[in-house]
Design a protein around this motif. Sequence first.
Motif, mmCIF file in Angstrom:
data_model
loop_
_atom_site.group_PDB
_atom_site.id
_atom_site.type_symbol
_atom_site.label_atom_id
_atom_site.label_comp_id
_atom_site.label_asym_id
_atom_site.label_seq_id
_atom_site.Cartn_x
_atom_site.Cartn_y
_atom_site.Cartn_z
ATOM 1 N N GLY A 225 0.964 -1.325 0.082
ATOM 2 C CA GLY A 225 0.118 -0.023 0.048
ATOM 3 C C GLY A 225 0.653 1.276 -0.068
ATOM 4 N N PRO A 226 1.597 1.719 1.101
ATOM 5 C CA PRO A 226 2.445 2.756 1.056
ATOM 6 C C PRO A 226 3.556 2.856 0.303
ATOM 7 C CG PRO A 226 2.562 1.459 3.035
ATOM 8 C CD PRO A 226 1.606 0.862 2.295
ATOM 9 N N ASP A 227 4.042 4.173 0.147
ATOM 10 C CA ASP A 227 5.107 4.345 -0.936
ATOM 11 C C ASP A 227 6.279 4.955 -0.165
ATOM 12 O OD1 ASP A 227 4.120 3.407 -3.462
ATOM 13 O OD2 ASP A 227 2.778 5.069 -3.267
ATOM 14 N N GLN A 290 -4.483 2.024 7.544
ATOM 15 C CA GLN A 290 -5.104 0.890 7.185
ATOM 16 C C GLN A 290 -4.368 -0.352 7.695
ATOM 17 O OE1 GLN A 290 -5.038 3.500 4.334
ATOM 18 N NE2 GLN A 290 -6.611 4.251 5.680
ATOM 19 N N GLY A 291 -3.141 -0.147 7.887
ATOM 20 C CA GLY A 291 -2.402 -1.293 8.423
ATOM 21 C C GLY A 291 -1.334 -1.796 7.234
ATOM 22 N N ARG A 292 -1.465 -1.194 5.889
ATOM 23 C CA ARG A 292 -0.751 -1.790 4.900
ATOM 24 C C ARG A 292 0.657 -1.330 5.232
ATOM 25 N NH1 ARG A 292 -4.114 0.805 0.210
ATOM 26 N NH2 ARG A 292 -3.775 2.667 1.368
ATOM 27 N N ARG A 293 1.555 -2.195 4.920
ATOM 28 C CA ARG A 293 2.927 -1.920 5.185
ATOM 29 C C ARG A 293 3.623 -1.953 3.720
ATOM 30 N NH1 ARG A 293 4.470 -5.507 10.525
ATOM 31 N NH2 ARG A 293 2.262 -5.104 11.647
ATOM 32 N N ALA A 294 5.144 -1.343 3.966
ATOM 33 C CA ALA A 294 5.966 -1.483 2.978
ATOM 34 C C ALA A 294 7.286 -1.530 3.402
ATOM 35 C CB ALA A 294 5.994 -0.022 2.070
ATOM 36 N N TRP A 295 8.401 -2.267 2.950
ATOM 37 C CA TRP A 295 9.573 -2.398 3.257
ATOM 38 C C TRP A 295 10.814 -2.158 2.256
ATOM 39 C CZ3 TRP A 295 5.564 -5.991 2.797
ATOM 40 C CH2 TRP A 295 5.027 -6.381 3.984
ATOM 41 N N THR A 296 11.731 -1.530 2.890
ATOM 42 C CA THR A 296 13.009 -1.395 1.969
ATOM 43 C C THR A 296 13.639 -2.646 2.209
ATOM 44 O OG1 THR A 296 14.416 -0.792 3.872
ATOM 45 C CG2 THR A 296 13.355 0.995 2.638
#
Length: 305
Positions: A225-227, A290-296
């Motif tokens: 989701g997130p950026d 919304q609890g959506r995650r992103a990872w490097t």
Amino acid sequence: MTLSQFRYNVSGNWYKGNTHIHSTASDGGRTFAELAQMYAAQGYDFLCRTDHWVASNVAAEDAADDAGCDAGYPLLWLDGIELDGRDERDVYYHVVVLGTFTGVTREMGFGAALEATRAQDGLLILAHPQWTANTFDDALRWDFDGVEVYNHVCHWLNGKDDGRAYWNALLAQRPQTLGLACDDAHIRPEHPGWNGGWIVVNAPELVPTAITAAIRAGNFYSSTGPDFYTITCDGDTVAIQTSPVQFARLVGPAYLGARIGGFEGHLFTEATFELPPDWAYAYLEIEDAQGRRAWTNALQVDGKR
């Protein structure tokens, strides 16, 4: 943590893509043309052809079908394959391998096929290890280049989508291991999910050589989701600019970590973290409202991949 070389160069452009897709060439429900149209409409720039035991050759296949990019694909296709089966220890694996391969067939067996793709410079990604019931030892045995940290179809099927624990186990031994989010899209009635997990690479241009090089270098982030918009480092601190998020975390080995954000619901778009000198690895995670995650990927590059 000593950064011999910071992984991220975000001077190029961000390109959204998916590294695990199935078509009618194996057990998927849509053709390459249909998939391209669907994903391009959701802002994707590239997709990887990773049908089960079908080693794709985009240039040759599309030339033969007279259906290349000039004939209507609205995005870039890259080559790959998914291998599945049991190795000599009777351990069951699914492995996505990115690259162009010849001479790889189901008849040769899983182990021989895996080594054949490795010999042809394939990028080996352990697929949905929680769903496949792999152990951490299983994950470590084959020297995988990456692991799926999120698999959208497995999330829909039975909730076994999460590969982050495997990723951290691999990072503890091999800090260069890449983490990827993907769809594993089949788009059939029993497997309807798609556009739930993806990667976003930073590359100078949208051409196969540049996108492939960025993936191999880990110059991408994974997201549900997130950026991330910028990821920069001055040697002692790492700074990020993002879409609005509620939490940002610097994740290290075992229980080590740092975090920004709270449960009050305040959103932010910038964060800075000090890099502890004694951590073996660290990566960044962001989480939206919304609890959506992103990872490097792991922030350091120690040696050549």
